[in-house]
Design a protein around this motif. Sequence first.
Motif, PDB file in Angstrom:
ATOM      1  N   VAL A  38       0.863  -1.176   0.000  1.00  0.00           N
ATOM      2  CA  VAL A  38       0.000   0.000   0.000  1.00  0.00           C
ATOM      3  C   VAL A  38       0.905   1.233   0.000  1.00  0.00           C
ATOM      4  O   VAL A  38       1.187   1.835   1.038  1.00  0.00           O
ATOM      5  CB  VAL A  38      -0.970  -0.005   1.201  1.00  0.00           C
ATOM      6  CG1 VAL A  38      -1.871   1.226   1.172  1.00  0.00           C
ATOM      7  CG2 VAL A  38      -1.825  -1.270   1.168  1.00  0.00           C
ATOM      8  N   VAL A  39       1.390   1.546  -1.187  1.00  0.00           N
ATOM      9  CA  VAL A  39       2.297   2.683  -1.394  1.00  0.00           C
ATOM     10  C   VAL A  39       1.900   3.359  -2.706  1.00  0.00           C
ATOM     11  O   VAL A  39       1.053   2.865  -3.447  1.00  0.00           O
ATOM     12  CB  VAL A  39       3.777   2.227  -1.471  1.00  0.00           C
ATOM     13  CG1 VAL A  39       4.244   1.665  -0.133  1.00  0.00           C
ATOM     14  CG2 VAL A  39       3.972   1.195  -2.578  1.00  0.00           C
ATOM     15  N   ALA A  52      -6.544   3.843   0.691  1.00  0.00           N
ATOM     16  CA  ALA A  52      -6.376   3.035   1.901  1.00  0.00           C
ATOM     17  C   ALA A  52      -6.372   1.553   1.550  1.00  0.00           C
ATOM     18  O   ALA A  52      -6.954   1.126   0.549  1.00  0.00           O
ATOM     19  CB  ALA A  52      -7.480   3.343   2.896  1.00  0.00           C
ATOM     20  N   GLY A  53      -5.701   0.769   2.391  1.00  0.00           N
ATOM     21  CA  GLY A  53      -5.533  -0.662   2.120  1.00  0.00           C
ATOM     22  C   GLY A  53      -6.831  -1.417   1.915  1.00  0.00           C
ATOM     23  O   GLY A  53      -6.963  -2.207   0.979  1.00  0.00           O
ATOM     24  N   GLU A  54      -7.821  -1.184   2.779  1.00  0.00           N
ATOM     25  CA  GLU A  54      -9.097  -1.893   2.654  1.00  0.00           C
ATOM     26  C   GLU A  54      -9.797  -1.533   1.345  1.00  0.00           C
ATOM     27  O   GLU A  54     -10.378  -2.395   0.678  1.00  0.00           O
ATOM     28  CB  GLU A  54      -9.999  -1.568   3.851  1.00  0.00           C
ATOM     29  CG  GLU A  54      -9.561  -2.206   5.162  1.00  0.00           C
ATOM     30  CD  GLU A  54      -9.688  -3.731   5.155  1.00  0.00           C
ATOM     31  OE1 GLU A  54     -10.405  -4.274   4.282  1.00  0.00           O
ATOM     32  OE2 GLU A  54      -9.059  -4.373   6.013  1.00  0.00           O
ATOM     33  N   VAL A  74      -9.519 -11.255  -1.682  1.00  0.00           N
ATOM     34  CA  VAL A  74      -8.420 -10.308  -1.475  1.00  0.00           C
ATOM     35  C   VAL A  74      -8.548  -9.719  -0.083  1.00  0.00           C
ATOM     36  O   VAL A  74      -9.653  -9.364   0.344  1.00  0.00           O
ATOM     37  CB  VAL A  74      -8.450  -9.177  -2.524  1.00  0.00           C
ATOM     38  CG1 VAL A  74      -7.254  -8.241  -2.337  1.00  0.00           C
ATOM     39  CG2 VAL A  74      -8.478  -9.735  -3.948  1.00  0.00           C
ATOM     40  N   SER A  75      -7.429  -9.612   0.628  1.00  0.00           N
ATOM     41  CA  SER A  75      -7.448  -9.027   1.969  1.00  0.00           C
ATOM     42  C   SER A  75      -6.341  -7.991   2.113  1.00  0.00           C
ATOM     43  O   SER A  75      -5.327  -8.042   1.422  1.00  0.00           O
ATOM     44  CB  SER A  75      -7.244 -10.106   3.043  1.00  0.00           C
ATOM     45  OG  SER A  75      -8.384 -10.918   3.183  1.00  0.00           O
ATOM     46  N   CYS A  76      -6.565  -7.073   3.033  1.00  0.00           N
ATOM     47  CA  CYS A  76      -5.527  -6.116   3.423  1.00  0.00           C
ATOM     48  C   CYS A  76      -4.913  -6.619   4.727  1.00  0.00           C
ATOM     49  O   CYS A  76      -5.632  -6.951   5.667  1.00  0.00           O
ATOM     50  CB  CYS A  76      -6.134  -4.728   3.614  1.00  0.00           C
ATOM     51  SG  CYS A  76      -4.949  -3.503   4.221  1.00  0.00           S
ATOM     52  N   VAL A  77      -3.585  -6.712   4.765  1.00  0.00           N
ATOM     53  CA  VAL A  77      -2.904  -7.237   5.954  1.00  0.00           C
ATOM     54  C   VAL A  77      -1.766  -6.308   6.358  1.00  0.00           C
ATOM     55  O   VAL A  77      -1.300  -5.500   5.561  1.00  0.00           O
ATOM     56  CB  VAL A  77      -2.331  -8.655   5.695  1.00  0.00           C
ATOM     57  CG1 VAL A  77      -3.426  -9.626   5.323  1.00  0.00           C
ATOM     58  CG2 VAL A  77      -1.253  -8.627   4.611  1.00  0.00           C
ATOM     59  N   SER A  78      -1.327  -6.449   7.594  1.00  0.00           N
ATOM     60  CA  SER A  78      -0.145  -5.742   8.089  1.00  0.00           C
ATOM     61  C   SER A  78       0.855  -6.785   8.549  1.00  0.00           C
ATOM     62  O   SER A  78       0.481  -7.788   9.164  1.00  0.00           O
ATOM     63  CB  SER A  78      -0.503  -4.823   9.259  1.00  0.00           C
ATOM     64  OG  SER A  78      -1.407  -3.823   8.859  1.00  0.00           O
ATOM     65  N   GLU A 135       1.070  -1.922   5.487  1.00  0.00           N
ATOM     66  CA  GLU A 135      -0.061  -2.642   4.910  1.00  0.00           C
ATOM     67  C   GLU A 135       0.272  -3.177   3.521  1.00  0.00           C
ATOM     68  O   GLU A 135       1.000  -2.558   2.750  1.00  0.00           O
ATOM     69  CB  GLU A 135      -1.277  -1.730   4.815  1.00  0.00           C
ATOM     70  CG  GLU A 135      -1.942  -1.440   6.141  1.00  0.00           C
ATOM     71  CD  GLU A 135      -3.226  -0.661   5.954  1.00  0.00           C
ATOM     72  OE1 GLU A 135      -4.199  -0.952   6.683  1.00  0.00           O
ATOM     73  OE2 GLU A 135      -3.266   0.232   5.084  1.00  0.00           O
ATOM     74  N   SER A 136      -0.298  -4.346   3.243  1.00  0.00           N
ATOM     75  CA  SER A 136      -0.213  -4.941   1.917  1.00  0.00           C
ATOM     76  C   SER A 136      -1.589  -5.478   1.546  1.00  0.00           C
ATOM     77  O   SER A 136      -2.409  -5.786   2.403  1.00  0.00           O
ATOM     78  CB  SER A 136       0.794  -6.096   1.879  1.00  0.00           C
ATOM     79  OG  SER A 136       2.097  -5.661   2.133  1.00  0.00           O
ATOM     80  N   VAL A 137      -1.815  -5.591   0.256  1.00  0.00           N
ATOM     81  CA  VAL A 137      -3.000  -6.259  -0.267  1.00  0.00           C
ATOM     82  C   VAL A 137      -2.551  -7.616  -0.777  1.00  0.00           C
ATOM     83  O   VAL A 137      -1.522  -7.721  -1.443  1.00  0.00           O
ATOM     84  CB  VAL A 137      -3.634  -5.428  -1.401  1.00  0.00           C
ATOM     85  CG1 VAL A 137      -4.705  -6.223  -2.125  1.00  0.00           C
ATOM     86  CG2 VAL A 137      -4.222  -4.137  -0.842  1.00  0.00           C
ATOM     87  N   THR A 138      -3.272  -8.666  -0.453  1.00  0.00           N
ATOM     88  CA  THR A 138      -2.850 -10.010  -0.847  1.00  0.00           C
ATOM     89  C   THR A 138      -4.033 -10.863  -1.288  1.00  0.00           C
ATOM     90  O   THR A 138      -5.147 -10.703  -0.789  1.00  0.00           O
ATOM     91  CB  THR A 138      -2.119 -10.711   0.319  1.00  0.00           C
ATOM     92  OG1 THR A 138      -1.593 -11.972  -0.132  1.00  0.00           O
ATOM     93  CG2 THR A 138      -3.033 -10.957   1.498  1.00  0.00           C
ATOM     94  N   LEU A 139      -3.764 -11.742  -2.239  1.00  0.00           N
ATOM     95  CA  LEU A 139      -4.734 -12.794  -2.533  1.00  0.00           C
ATOM     96  C   LEU A 139      -4.771 -13.742  -1.347  1.00  0.00           C
ATOM     97  O   LEU A 139      -3.755 -13.955  -0.678  1.00  0.00           O
ATOM     98  CB  LEU A 139      -4.337 -13.572  -3.791  1.00  0.00           C
ATOM     99  CG  LEU A 139      -4.371 -12.848  -5.131  1.00  0.00           C
ATOM    100  CD1 LEU A 139      -4.018 -13.823  -6.261  1.00  0.00           C
ATOM    101  CD2 LEU A 139      -5.727 -12.212  -5.392  1.00  0.00           C
ATOM    102  N   THR A 140      -5.903 -14.337  -1.083  1.00  0.00           N
ATOM    103  CA  THR A 140      -6.026 -15.286   0.019  1.00  0.00           C
ATOM    104  C   THR A 140      -5.726 -16.697  -0.473  1.00  0.00           C
ATOM    105  O   THR A 140      -5.667 -16.964  -1.677  1.00  0.00           O
ATOM    106  CB  THR A 140      -7.439 -15.219   0.624  1.00  0.00           C
ATOM    107  OG1 THR A 140      -8.397 -15.491  -0.400  1.00  0.00           O
ATOM    108  CG2 THR A 140      -7.700 -13.840   1.229  1.00  0.00           C
TER     109      THR A 140
END
Length: 258
Positions: free
Chosen positions: A79-80, A115-117, A177-181, A187-192
């Motif tokens: 998240v940049v 934002a990440g979400e 897809v989820s936002c994680v720390s 924060e990053s966005v990732t496939l589950t």
Amino acid sequence: MEKKEGGELRLFDSSEELSSGLADFVLQVAESAVKERGSFSLVLSGGDIPNRLGKLTKAPFLRVVDWSKWYVFWAEEKVVAKRHPDSLYWQAKECFISNVPLPPAHVICVSHGVAGESAANSYEFSIRQQLKNRTVQVSPSTDCPRFDLVLLSLGPQGHVASLYPNHSVLHEESQWVSCVSNDSKRESVTLTLPVINAAANVAIVASGMDLARPFMDAMVSRKPIGSHPAQMVSPQDGKLVWFVDAPAASLFLRGNEL
């Protein structure tokens, strides 16, 4: 080339040979997907994956690939800002995307500058649109997208994409897809995992001596569920292939010799 319980294992003497082998594999899967369905969906991640894709921008790959049939997605994104050095989109653009004739509309990236979400939600919506367009298939056993090929890089914590040890996202079942720390709180966005495990092909790259222990653990350790996320990658109706160079495989090979 060996068949292991955790997938097929392809060993290479050097990192350079690994990159060549990976490029050959990507091309093979792409040609098969285009012949079968008329398109190829490729999912990228961080680590050294963007750099390794540079092989595809050179002969013989550049001229033999039908780039108009390729669609590119991301397994994770920081998240940049889009041009931030840590942006995986920007890394892939510099090493790969800008050097091949991919149609811009075929690059389905995570939103930057939000934002990440919000980024996670909009990216999942973008993926759902590609299912509607039939660019990406639906998994026969779940409602998840069935990407043709997901490229992952094994991390030092045994993580893949932005799926870190003992994180609650490892047990996510409904979201694609989820936002994680992570530990640094970035924060990053990732496939589950359900999406990754619904892919037709998943390739995990492990390269370098610092990955020797994580790779050894991924192959033979029976750690508590969630403590080594790479062990949770197991395509339901697909193929898992490990691409590993000699330094990363050193502990594993030594253990097999004992």
